[in-house]
Design an enzyme around this catalytic site. Structure first.
Site, PDB file in Angstrom:
ATOM      1  N   THR A 171      32.143 -17.016  44.442  1.00  0.00           N
ATOM      2  CA  THR A 171      31.689 -16.211  43.504  1.00  0.00           C
ATOM      3  C   THR A 171      31.228 -17.220  42.290  1.00  0.00           C
ATOM      4  OG1 THR A 171      33.944 -15.689  42.715  1.00  0.00           O
ATOM      5  CG2 THR A 171      32.669 -13.938  44.125  1.00  0.00           C
ATOM      6  N   THR A 191      46.876 -17.204  45.944  1.00  0.00           N
ATOM      7  CA  THR A 191      45.923 -16.679  45.059  1.00  0.00           C
ATOM      8  C   THR A 191      44.443 -16.895  45.473  1.00  0.00           C
ATOM      9  OG1 THR A 191      45.359 -16.700  42.826  1.00  0.00           O
ATOM     10  CG2 THR A 191      46.284 -18.831  43.671  1.00  0.00           C
ATOM     11  N   ASN A 217      33.470 -15.536  31.639  1.00  0.00           N
ATOM     12  CA  ASN A 217      33.871 -14.588  31.765  1.00  0.00           C
ATOM     13  C   ASN A 217      33.302 -13.344  30.917  1.00  0.00           C
ATOM     14  OD1 ASN A 217      36.189 -14.399  34.014  1.00  0.00           O
ATOM     15  ND2 ASN A 217      36.521 -16.470  32.871  1.00  0.00           N
TER      16      ASN A 217
END
Length: 407
Positions: A155, A192, A402
């Site tokens: 991603t 993770t 982000n």
């Protein structure tokens, strides 16, 4: 997106694993013109093991995998990129069931033989029509290579991540190949990100699960980028048995130790690649804690240091501010004695016995912090506990990535 400065020079050669066929396709989950659906088929007889997030808000895919892992066998893996399908209620579960059913019909297997992962934006139901169209395209696609898979599952990743190793098991050389994605929302609490390991070794599912769980505690659970544990974290290991070794069933099996060591090494290298692609990262940081009352205590202290924004920004600014290390040790909630604490940067002791080292010369430490590979050492002077954690620095690049993530 600009490639991480910590990235390796290129993607390694990863050999085919007998019994594994790779395909990718465009489901178009986002407005991008790239492959975003991965379809992996496994020959009959493959075993599987996995570790999944401890988040209390897991995705339907995580729940599906947990249920399927109990059976220990697999025929396929589907990975969707661009939409995590998490926090989507019954619509999210329906999408996973639809994917598994379509693949099961294509392979004439049980839906429980199909493992599904999704990664991307939280809170948007995975569109079933796009998933099914993407699967149909994948069914018809030509087989591809590992680098295609590594790229397709990504991603915000800036480079493809993969590794390979071998082990001698029962007189046979077996191969282990792994691909992984992850860059942000990375904090270990089992595993993770999304990671997948494939081997041609014959391995009993129960032994494979023990080996993967042990490897995880020394790799994926020892990294952090931003302290945020994903709702979708999954690491799966598949074993096709095509190498012809006597199946590994327990620790007394011929080659069991070699296989465990190879799997642990592979997982650690994959985990390091994720840290090296931490969103906005410019420095790879190793934190060694020793002298704690227990290994578990040392691990929690190391994570307190690694997850501290003040520590991470100091490293980004190449500032030898060891006071921030003291702060992070003190806030960890673990036994510590200020007057026994010792701290090093790049092997140079900067503080000891509750004070700065007398005559401390900051020049070699400053030079160390200008590099890309940073080492921080902490000795609590209390016991034999020790742990190592890997992280990266925190730069404005993390904010930029982000703040714009959903656009």
């Amino acid at each position: 997106m600009q490639r991480s400065p910590l990235a390796p020079l290129g993607f390694p050669y990863l050999p085919p694993i007998e019994g594994v066929t790779l395909r990718v396709a465009r489901a178009r989950y986002k407005t991008w013109d790239r492959c975003d659906l991965t379809f992996v088929t496994l020959d009959e007889g493959a075993s599987v093991a996995g570790v999944t997030t401890t988040s209390k808000c897991p995705s339907p895919e995580v729940e599906w995998c947990r249920e399927a892992l109990v059976l220990g066998k697999a025929r396929a893996l589907v990975v969707n990129a661009g939409n995590s399908n998490a926090f989507t209620g019954n619509r999210g579960r329906a999408a996973v069931e639809a994917i598994a059913a379509r693949v099961a019909g294509h392979l004439s297997c049980q839906p429980s033989d199909v493992f599904v992962s999704s990664t991307g934006v939280i809170g948007v139901p995975l569109p079933i029509d796009k998933a099914e169209a993407g699967l149909d395209a994948a069914f018809a696609a030509e087989p591809c290579g590992w680098e295609d898979v590594a790229k397709t599952i990504g991603t915000t990743d800036t480079f493809e991540k993969g590794a390979v190793t071998t082990a001698v098991v029962g007189g046979k050389t077996v191969s282990l190949v792994g691909v992984i994605k992850g860059s942000g929302m990375i904090a270990p609490d089992m595993a993770t990100m999304l990671g997948y390991v494939f081997t041609d070794a014959a391995v009993d599912p129960a032994f494979l699960q023990r080996a993967l769980s042990d490897a995880n505690t020394r790799s994926f659970s020892c990294i952090t980028v931003d302290s945020d544990t994903s709702t979708s974290d999954t690491v799966l290991a598949f074993a096709t048995g095509k190498a012809g070794n006597t199946p590994l069933t327990d620790d007394d099996s011929d080659g069991a130790d070699a296989f465990r060591a190879a799997l642990a090494d592979l997982c650690l290298r994959l985990a390091h690649l994720v840290v090296r692609d931490g969103e906005g990262a410019s420095k790879f940081i190793r934190i060694d804690v020793e002298g704690a009352e227990s290994d578990a205590s040392a691990h929690r202290i190391a994570l307190s240091i690694a997850n501290s924004p003040l520590v991470k920004t100091a490293i980004a600014g190449e500032d030898a501010n060891w006071g921030r290390i003291v702060m992070a040790v003190g806030k960890a909630g673990e036994p510590a004695d200020r007057d026994r604490l010792a701290i090093t940067f790049g092997g140079v002791q900067v503080a000891s016995g509750g004070l700065a080292v007398e005559g401390y010369d900051e020049a070699p430490v400053a030079a160390h912090l200008k590099g890309q590979e940073i080492e921080i050492g902490v000795d609590l002077g209390l016991g034999e506990g020790r742990a190592t954690v890997w992280t990266c620095d925190l730069t404005h690049g993390y904010i930029s990535i982000n703040a714009d993530y959903r656009s």
